[in-house]
Write a protein that holds these residues in place. Structure first.
Motif, PDB file in Angstrom:
ATOM      1  N   GLU A  10     -10.126   7.777   0.065  1.00 34.21           N
ATOM      2  CA  GLU A  10     -10.846   8.036   1.304  1.00 34.21           C
ATOM      3  C   GLU A  10     -11.039   9.537   1.394  1.00 34.21           C
ATOM      4  N   GLY A  11     -12.191   9.929   1.840  1.00 32.05           N
ATOM      5  CA  GLY A  11     -12.461  11.352   1.954  1.00 32.05           C
ATOM      6  C   GLY A  11     -12.986  11.695   3.327  1.00 32.05           C
ATOM      7  N   ALA A  12     -12.686  12.884   3.750  1.00 33.73           N
ATOM      8  CA  ALA A  12     -13.215  13.412   5.000  1.00 33.73           C
ATOM      9  C   ALA A  12     -13.615  14.848   4.729  1.00 33.73           C
TER      10      ALA A  12
ATOM     11  N   LEU B   5       0.849  -1.197   0.000  1.00 28.66           N
ATOM     12  CA  LEU B   5       0.000   0.000   0.000  1.00 28.66           C
ATOM     13  C   LEU B   5       0.880   1.239   0.000  1.00 28.66           C
ATOM     14  N   ILE B   6       0.607   2.140  -0.941  1.00 29.67           N
ATOM     15  CA  ILE B   6       1.389   3.371  -1.070  1.00 29.67           C
ATOM     16  C   ILE B   6       0.431   4.553  -1.115  1.00 29.67           C
ATOM     17  N   PRO B   7       0.558   5.514  -0.176  1.00 28.31           N
ATOM     18  CA  PRO B   7      -0.264   6.725  -0.313  1.00 28.31           C
ATOM     19  C   PRO B   7       0.152   7.465  -1.586  1.00 28.31           C
ATOM     20  N   ALA B   8      -0.785   7.742  -2.463  1.00 21.95           N
ATOM     21  CA  ALA B   8      -0.456   8.349  -3.760  1.00 21.95           C
ATOM     22  C   ALA B   8      -0.661   9.850  -3.782  1.00 21.95           C
ATOM     23  N   GLY B   9      -1.372  10.396  -2.815  1.00 26.17           N
ATOM     24  CA  GLY B   9      -1.546  11.846  -2.799  1.00 26.17           C
ATOM     25  C   GLY B   9      -2.756  12.269  -2.004  1.00 26.17           C
ATOM     26  N   THR B  10      -2.725  13.500  -1.543  1.00 25.51           N
ATOM     27  CA  THR B  10      -3.849  14.081  -0.811  1.00 25.51           C
ATOM     28  C   THR B  10      -4.250  15.363  -1.514  1.00 25.51           C
TER      29      THR B  10
ATOM     30  N   TYR C 226     -14.886  22.021   3.949  1.00 22.88           N
ATOM     31  CA  TYR C 226     -13.475  21.701   3.735  1.00 22.88           C
ATOM     32  C   TYR C 226     -13.411  20.189   3.544  1.00 22.88           C
ATOM     33  N   GLU C 227     -12.914  19.745   2.409  1.00 22.61           N
ATOM     34  CA  GLU C 227     -12.877  18.316   2.112  1.00 22.61           C
ATOM     35  C   GLU C 227     -11.452  17.903   1.767  1.00 22.61           C
ATOM     36  N   GLU C 228     -11.034  16.777   2.333  1.00 26.27           N
ATOM     37  CA  GLU C 228      -9.707  16.233   2.050  1.00 26.27           C
ATOM     38  C   GLU C 228      -9.891  14.837   1.481  1.00 26.27           C
TER      39      GLU C 228
END
Length: 165
Positions: free
Chosen positions: A142-144, A46-51, A60-62
């Motif tokens: 994933e979103g918050a 698993l590699i985080p690809a970007g935010t 405000y959404e991430e």
């Protein structure tokens, strides 16, 4: 969606195409004398690809994009042909599309790429162990979001204070 869930989804797809294989995530693979060939073992990196941040008035959404490299190792014997692995590969490769949005239809993941099949067979004391490997590269997100109160207008009534000497 976690890596283990993705592995299970793809192992079930493999089982639909060909049910001759014992299917298992690598984390479940422990020494078992009853374990027989042929089998498919999956393992995910698993590699985080970007935010990405999205700001609208009051919201405000991430969104975080994750890249999952799911490796499938096929260990086979004479009861399974290489053509059966090619058929599985072909069906998984069919899921690859270029447009992120078109892939989001009722799915929690996007298949970006299915790599070529590698022959990683080994010769040991008991003869040759035929193994083949390919990877399915998948992204998830994933979103918050947070609602933030927006102040439209602020009025100040400032009065000065005199200092005496």
């Amino acid at each position: 969606m976690g890596s283990r869930e993705l592995e299970v989804i793809f192992l079930k797809k493999i089982e639909k195409v060909n049910n001759k294989f014992q299917l298992m995530p690598f984390v479940d693979l422990i020494y078992n004398p009853k374990l027989t060939l042929p089998r498919v073992v999956s393992r995910t990196a698993l590699i985080p690809a970007g935010t990405f941040m999205n700001k609208k008035e009051g919201v405000y959404e991430e969104i975080t994009i994750y890249k999952h490299n799911i490796s499938f190792t096929f260990v086979i014997n004479d009861t399974v042909s290489f053509d059966e692995i090619l058929e599985i590969h072909k069906i998984l490769k069919h899921e690859v599309k270029n447009n992120w949005e078109s892939q989001r239809e009722n799915k929690n993941y996007v298949v970006l790429e299915v790599t070529n099949i590698l022959d990683i067979s080994e010769i040991g004391r008991d003869g040759i162990t035929r193994r083949y490997l390919f990877e399915v590269i998948v992204t998830t997100q994933e979103g918050a979001s947070v609602n933030i109160g927006v102040v439209k207008k602020v009025e100040f009534n400032l009065k000065g204070v005199e200092h005496g000497n």
